[in-house]
Design an enzyme around this catalytic site. Structure first.
Site, mmCIF file in Angstrom:
data_model
loop_
_atom_site.group_PDB
_atom_site.id
_atom_site.type_symbol
_atom_site.label_atom_id
_atom_site.label_comp_id
_atom_site.label_asym_id
_atom_site.label_seq_id
_atom_site.Cartn_x
_atom_site.Cartn_y
_atom_site.Cartn_z
ATOM 1 N N GLN A 158 0.880 -1.167 0.000
ATOM 2 C CA GLN A 158 0.000 0.000 0.000
ATOM 3 C C GLN A 158 0.918 1.217 0.000
ATOM 4 O OE1 GLN A 158 -3.576 -0.502 0.037
ATOM 5 N NE2 GLN A 158 -2.894 -2.591 -0.405
ATOM 6 N N ARG A 215 -4.561 4.311 3.928
ATOM 7 C CA ARG A 215 -3.846 4.912 2.804
ATOM 8 C C ARG A 215 -4.246 4.192 1.515
ATOM 9 N NH1 ARG A 215 0.928 5.119 5.117
ATOM 10 N NH2 ARG A 215 2.046 5.937 3.338
ATOM 11 N N ALA A 235 -11.874 2.887 3.788
ATOM 12 C CA ALA A 235 -10.884 1.958 3.223
ATOM 13 C C ALA A 235 -10.004 2.644 2.174
ATOM 14 C CB ALA A 235 -11.598 0.756 2.628
ATOM 15 N N HIS A 236 -9.058 1.892 1.662
ATOM 16 C CA HIS A 236 -8.089 2.466 0.726
ATOM 17 C C HIS A 236 -8.734 2.961 -0.562
ATOM 18 C CE1 HIS A 236 -7.089 -1.964 -0.621
ATOM 19 N NE2 HIS A 236 -8.365 -1.771 -0.476
ATOM 20 N N ASN A 237 -8.207 4.078 -1.030
ATOM 21 C CA ASN A 237 -8.626 4.684 -2.295
ATOM 22 C C ASN A 237 -10.055 5.226 -2.291
ATOM 23 O OD1 ASN A 237 -6.389 2.495 -3.264
ATOM 24 N ND2 ASN A 237 -6.361 4.330 -4.529
#
Lengths: 340, 340, 340
Positions: free
Chosen positions: C200, C220, C241-243
């Site tokens: 990540q 991240r 969560a990511h993105n």
């Protein structure tokens, strides 16, 4: 980083179609490609971006048929997603901190046993009789309780709290502010309506290659151990209650709650916000879709479950479809009743 | 620990059937009994384990009829579970740390008032005008804000954050990384679409004998106090919003969310992942089953509620049963319609 | 504080009806009014409290018709709630700590760049190359990772963990034990059933005027940035969560979970415990009611959604009403079938 396309192709055993001397200095998603970046195409949904992406290089399948010539230099490989992941991993290893040493101020009890090449960040405490394996990195503001054992090559992120007696294997990652080994929620109601605490004298046992998310809580067992099996991955804000046992290579998404004494098998996938009742077991290879509630033991392995109470997901979806038809049904019936 | 079976029987007023000189050094579950451990049988479901358990001693009911002679020495008592709990408690008291003193480095503002026999762990801060009662243990990396008052004989586990002005009674337990007194979520939408913060000027008031789980958050009131009543027990990852009032001896399981200004009565049991709407009240002795959503005031005490929106649980279960019959119903009706 | 009613009326441009010389030293809710406090009446539901409230002064609408003479001195304004909020804000500014300086012990890497008038609390770490803007307050036990940038006039509450590379704008508030920038939950299943971590390598980007609740986690991005848009407010125990990308001025209540790569627009209101699936988008001005599950992209802006899977809330409520009628329906049909 600064590599040529040729160098990268060498790393992932790909063949270059375009200018192998192009310089790559970052990664990008294909739809956000920028000059100097490398991207990949794995999902056919994104093929439209292949031709106009401004990425300098794109990793694609060796079987990919081109509708026109992309702007980017291509690297063809057997499995673009896997190759891209390998690249990310190599890059991560390259940039990973290999700083070692005990930062000051930190507190290490004289009775603790420390391996080699440790990193201990500022304001972290390692308490009585704790054992930390070689190569493990303990970042800032971490609290390691008495008698805790942590294996080799783990990373304990800032603010994580490991209560006394917890055992953590090798190659584990504990994210920030996770709590391992807090007391199980055990209270015996008394005749006068108050609660008496049931002492929680067990511990938490985490096997190798486990990852625990940020702000996740794993309670110690009343007696014995709450167990997380080898290779299992637990996301953020998950609650694992006392005496739960999670098998190997099971993935549990964010905000799941697993109640006391429940056993979940190997290779399960538990979706976000799922709740699992106490004192039941879930067979291996079970998939539970997000927000479901599993209330009974699941004996047959390999099922996909949905809804609350959880049932085979196809049945749940069918019932949902029928519920959406209820307004029509009620009208039809009311009319039929009228006719009669 | 190392005790004889006779010594243990003496502690719990039981009668020994077998070898009273056997040595006990640990506890076990009856199904995981090992030599040198003591276990108990309370739930008839586990009777099968009684006869072959490898535990050295087992506490059983004085009324238990034996189908054959168990391997273990027996201690007969009126209430095996209660006696076992008493034993666990005595053991816990025996092993509990009674270490006192202010570890270094820690920070205690000169204006703070400290009782006797305190323990303050490394990297903890006690800020302006805070008052900490005698016998309270504050472990590592705890932050106690300005004007906080904590009573006697509390334990504040590592990483817990107590914001300014919070008041905590005697004999309370705050688990790791819990947050007490953070700002309520109060934002007034403005005509231009932005939000203005509504200052949160109240505090959190926690009465005696309360337990707060790991990573739980309890917001301060906008004005006045968010209150947790005497003897109530709150599990991990629970959200208690601003101006909520929880009564006495209420138990709230993990991942429950209670919205702003709601009042929950005494002796309630709120199951895991339940959501409670804001500005309502729930009568005393209410049970809410896991994952339910309580959307309206519950006036009648003593009900068991389930589902979202929550209704009496028997109705919820009945509706669930009927939903499972929908496929049949639809088929029946479609056929009937065809016939007509 | 100690002000006269006349002074307060001057601050909020109100007109006094009663004794302008009365002394005000605290705030109260109208139903809990005490001598020396000022309260307000905005919601007509509370009018009954107006006449007998023991508050010394009450802010009411200039249009309020009185049924009898209240005990309190009145201050009449155009918008009582707004005026009361202004008063709370002015009071908050007055009492806000303007203490500056670097408390000891704390750790600031020599490569970090610090603005003016900073406050850094005890046991906080500011690591390599971090940049902190002027007027920002970092309280106790905070960990600021390498390369983090935090703008001006932010408050970072105790125990918050900001992972490396995160960027936070101006005027942001991060509450206690929140975690910003932890690794996204990215694991690629391997043929042997184990998981490989997907590095990540992205970061978290938080724009100006954002508020993040206690124990909330924001992962991240895998590549690129997880984004929280200007003015958005996120409550406690939320998982982003990511993105994920959250737009501007969107409010997300406690215990919501938003799965990877999902985009939520501007001015949305997401109720408590809502789950949002991954890789979808939700149009601006969407309201999602508490505990719902949004499983598909929402294209039409301005809708109110409810249930799981989420649909227009009126449809959800209608279906719920019909479900409650199922017992009757089944009986009716069973009788009709019998008749035939």
């Amino acid at each position: 980083m600064k590599f040529t396309v040729d160098q990268i192709a060498g790393l992932i055993h790909g063949t270059v179609d375009g200018n192998g001397a192009d310089i790559i200095s970052d990664f990008s998603k294909i739809e956000e490609g920028k000059s100097g970046t490398i991207s990949f195409l794995a999902n056919p949904k994104y093929e439209a971006f292949l031709y106009d992406s401004k990425a300098t290089a794109i990793i694609i399948s060796e079987d990919q048929v081109l509708k026109k010539k992309p702007l980017a230099t291509l690297i063809r490989v057997a499995n673009p997603y896997l190759s891209f992941t390998v690249l990310l991993q190599k890059y991560q290893e390259m940039i990973a901190s290999n700083e070692t040493g005990i930062q000051q101020p930190s507190f290490i009890d004289p009775s603790a046993t420390l391996g080699e090449n440790l990193y201990v960040g500022t304001f972290s405490s390692i308490n009585r009789n704790a054992k930390i394996g070689s190569g493990t990195r303990i970042l800032n503001n971490v609290s390691i309780g008495a008698n805790v054992e942590i294996g080799e090559n783990c990373v304990i992120y800032p603010g994580a709290i490991i209560y006394s007696d917890s055992k953590i294997g090798n190659h584990c990652i504990i994210h920030a502010n996770a709590v391992i080994g807090s007391d199980g929620f055990g209270f015996a109601p008394q005749p006068d309506g108050t609660f008496t605490s049931i002492p929680q004298l067990g511990n938490v046992l985490i096997e190798d290659y486990v990852s625990i998310g940020a702000n996740t809580t794993i309670d110690r067992a009343t007696m014995g151990s709450t167990k997380i099996g080898q290779g299992s991955k637990i996301d953020n804000l998950v609650q694992i209650a006392h005496n739960v046992e999670i098998g190997k290579n099971t993935a549990i998404a964010a905000q799941v709650g697993v109640s006391g004494s429940t056993k979940i098998g190997d290779h399960c996938l538990i979706g976000g916000q799922v709740g699992v009742a106490g004192h039941i077991s879930i067979a291996s290879n079970t998939i539970v879709t997000a927000q479901s509630g599993v209330t009974k033991t699941v004996k047959t392995p390999g099922q996909t479950l949905g809804g609350t109470p959880a049932s085979p997901n196809v049945d749940y979806l069918k019932r949902n479809a029928l519920i959406r038809q209820l307004p029509d049904l009620f009208e039809k019936i009311n009319q039929a009743m009228k006719v009669e």
